[in-house]
Design an enzyme around this catalytic site. Structure first.
Site, short mmCIF file in Angstrom:
data_model
loop_
_atom_site.label_atom_id
_atom_site.label_comp_id
_atom_site.label_asym_id
_atom_site.label_seq_id
_atom_site.Cartn_x
_atom_site.Cartn_y
_atom_site.Cartn_z
N LYS A 162 0.85 -1.18 0.00
CA LYS A 162 0.00 0.00 0.00
C LYS A 162 0.89 1.24 0.00
O LYS A 162 1.86 1.32 0.77
CB LYS A 162 -0.89 -0.02 1.25
CG LYS A 162 -1.86 1.14 1.40
CD LYS A 162 -3.16 0.91 0.70
CE LYS A 162 -4.14 2.06 0.97
NZ LYS A 162 -5.35 1.98 0.15
N ASP A 172 -6.11 -1.81 5.07
CA ASP A 172 -6.30 -2.43 3.76
C ASP A 172 -5.41 -3.66 3.60
O ASP A 172 -5.81 -4.63 2.96
CB ASP A 172 -6.01 -1.42 2.65
CG ASP A 172 -7.09 -0.34 2.57
OD1 ASP A 172 -8.13 -0.48 3.24
OD2 ASP A 172 -6.89 0.65 1.84
#
Length: 248
Positions: free
Chosen positions: A59, A71
Site C-alpha cells: 500500500k 487495507d
C-alpha cells in the site's frame, strides 16, 4: 513479467547506471474513493496464489488506521493468510496515519513527511522476494502523496503498470476515461481494468458502460483486458474470478 530498462539517478540528476530489470510490481488504482480497489487487490492476489505465484500486496500509504494498515489486513483476509512479517515490520505499508484524509494532509497532521524514495525502496525489496507485488493506491490516481507528488506520478516514475478498478455506477465512464487519459499522458502503461459490479443496479447502464470502457481501453493498450468482479457479500464465500491476462 515485463522486461524494462530501469534508470537510476543520483541527487544531481546525472545517470548513475542502468540495468535490465524484470518488472514485477503493478499499481492498483481506483477511479475514486470507495470503488472497491482493496477487495479487487485481495482477490487478484488470491487468484495469483492459486496459480502458484509468490505474491504479496502493498500500500502506498494508509490513512484512518493504526499500526498494520487496515487495507493490508483486508488483503490477507481475502487471501486466506495470516499477516506476513513484511506486514508487521511495516515493509508493505511504510506510512500509516490516524487522520482519515489524503496522505499529504494526514502526514502533516502528525508532523510527518512521506518520502517517495522510502516507498520505492520497500517495493523494490519486496520484488526481490516475491514473483509479483500488487501496490494499492489511495483513492483516485490524482490523490497527492505529498504537496509535490501525485499518486499516478509515483506509479509512472516507478514504471509500475496500472490496473484500474472501475464500475458501472453513474459517473464511472467519465472517471474511468479521465483516469486512462491522465495515466497515459504521464507514460503509465495500462494493463487492464477490474470492473466492479457491486452497486450496479441498472443492467442496461452497466452493460453499456462496460462496453464503452472496454473500447477506450483498447485505444491505450489493445492487449489490456477487462475483468468483471461480482459483488462480495461474504469474505468466507469468495467467487472464483479468472484474472488471466491481467497480470503477465
Amino acid at each position: 513479467m515485463e522486461l524494462v530498462i530501469k534508470l537510476f539517478l543520483i541527487s544531481d540528476s546525472s545517470l548513475l547506471f542502468s540495468k535490465f530489470y524484470f518488472m514485477t510490481a503493478y499499481f492498483i488504482a481506483g477511479i475514486d474513493t470507495g470503488i472497491g480497489k482493496t477487495v479487487a487487490t485481495g482477490l487478484l492476489a488470491r487468484y495469483l496464489m492459486a496459480q502458484d505465484r509468490s505474491i504479496i500486496t502493498a500500500k502506498l500509504a494508509q490513512t484512518g488506521s493504526e499500526q498494520v494498515a487496515e487495507d493490508i489486513r483486508t488483503h490477507r483476509k481475502i487471501m486466506g493468510t495470516d499477516l506476513f512479517w513484511e506486514d508487521t515490520s511495516g515493509m508493505t505499508c511504510r506510512y500509516v496515519f490516524d487522520y482519515p484524509a489524503s496522505p499529504h494532509l494526514a502526514a502533516e497532521a502528525e508532523n510527518a513527511v512521506i518520502s517517495p524514495e522510502v516507498i520505492c525502496k520497500a517495493v523494490a525489496d519486496l520484488e526481490e522476494t516475491f514473483d509479483i507485488v500488487l501496490v494499492e493506491g489511495v483513492g483516485g490516481i490524482m490523490v497527492p502523496l505529498t504537496r509535490d507528488l501525485l499518486s499516478i506520478e509515483m506509479a509512472a516514475k516507478s514504471c509500475w503498470p496500472l490496473i484500474i478498478v472501475s464500475s458501472g455506477r453513474l459517473g464511472s465512464i467519465n472517471h474511468t476515461l479521465m483516469t486512462m487519459q491522465c495515466a497515459d499522458a504521464l507514460g503509465c502503461r495500462i494493463a487492464g481494468v477490474i470492473y466492479n459490479l457491486d452497486g450496479c443496479d441498472d443492467d442496461i447502464i452497466t452493460s453499456d458502460s462496460r462496453a464503452i470502457i472496454k473500447e477506450h481501453l483498447a485505444n491505450y493498450n489493445r492487449n489490456a483486458v477487462i475483468v468483471d468482479m461480482p459483488a462480495i457479500d461474504n469474505f468466507d464465500q469468495l467467487p472464483d474470478i479468472d484474472f488471466s491476462g491481467l497480470v503477465n
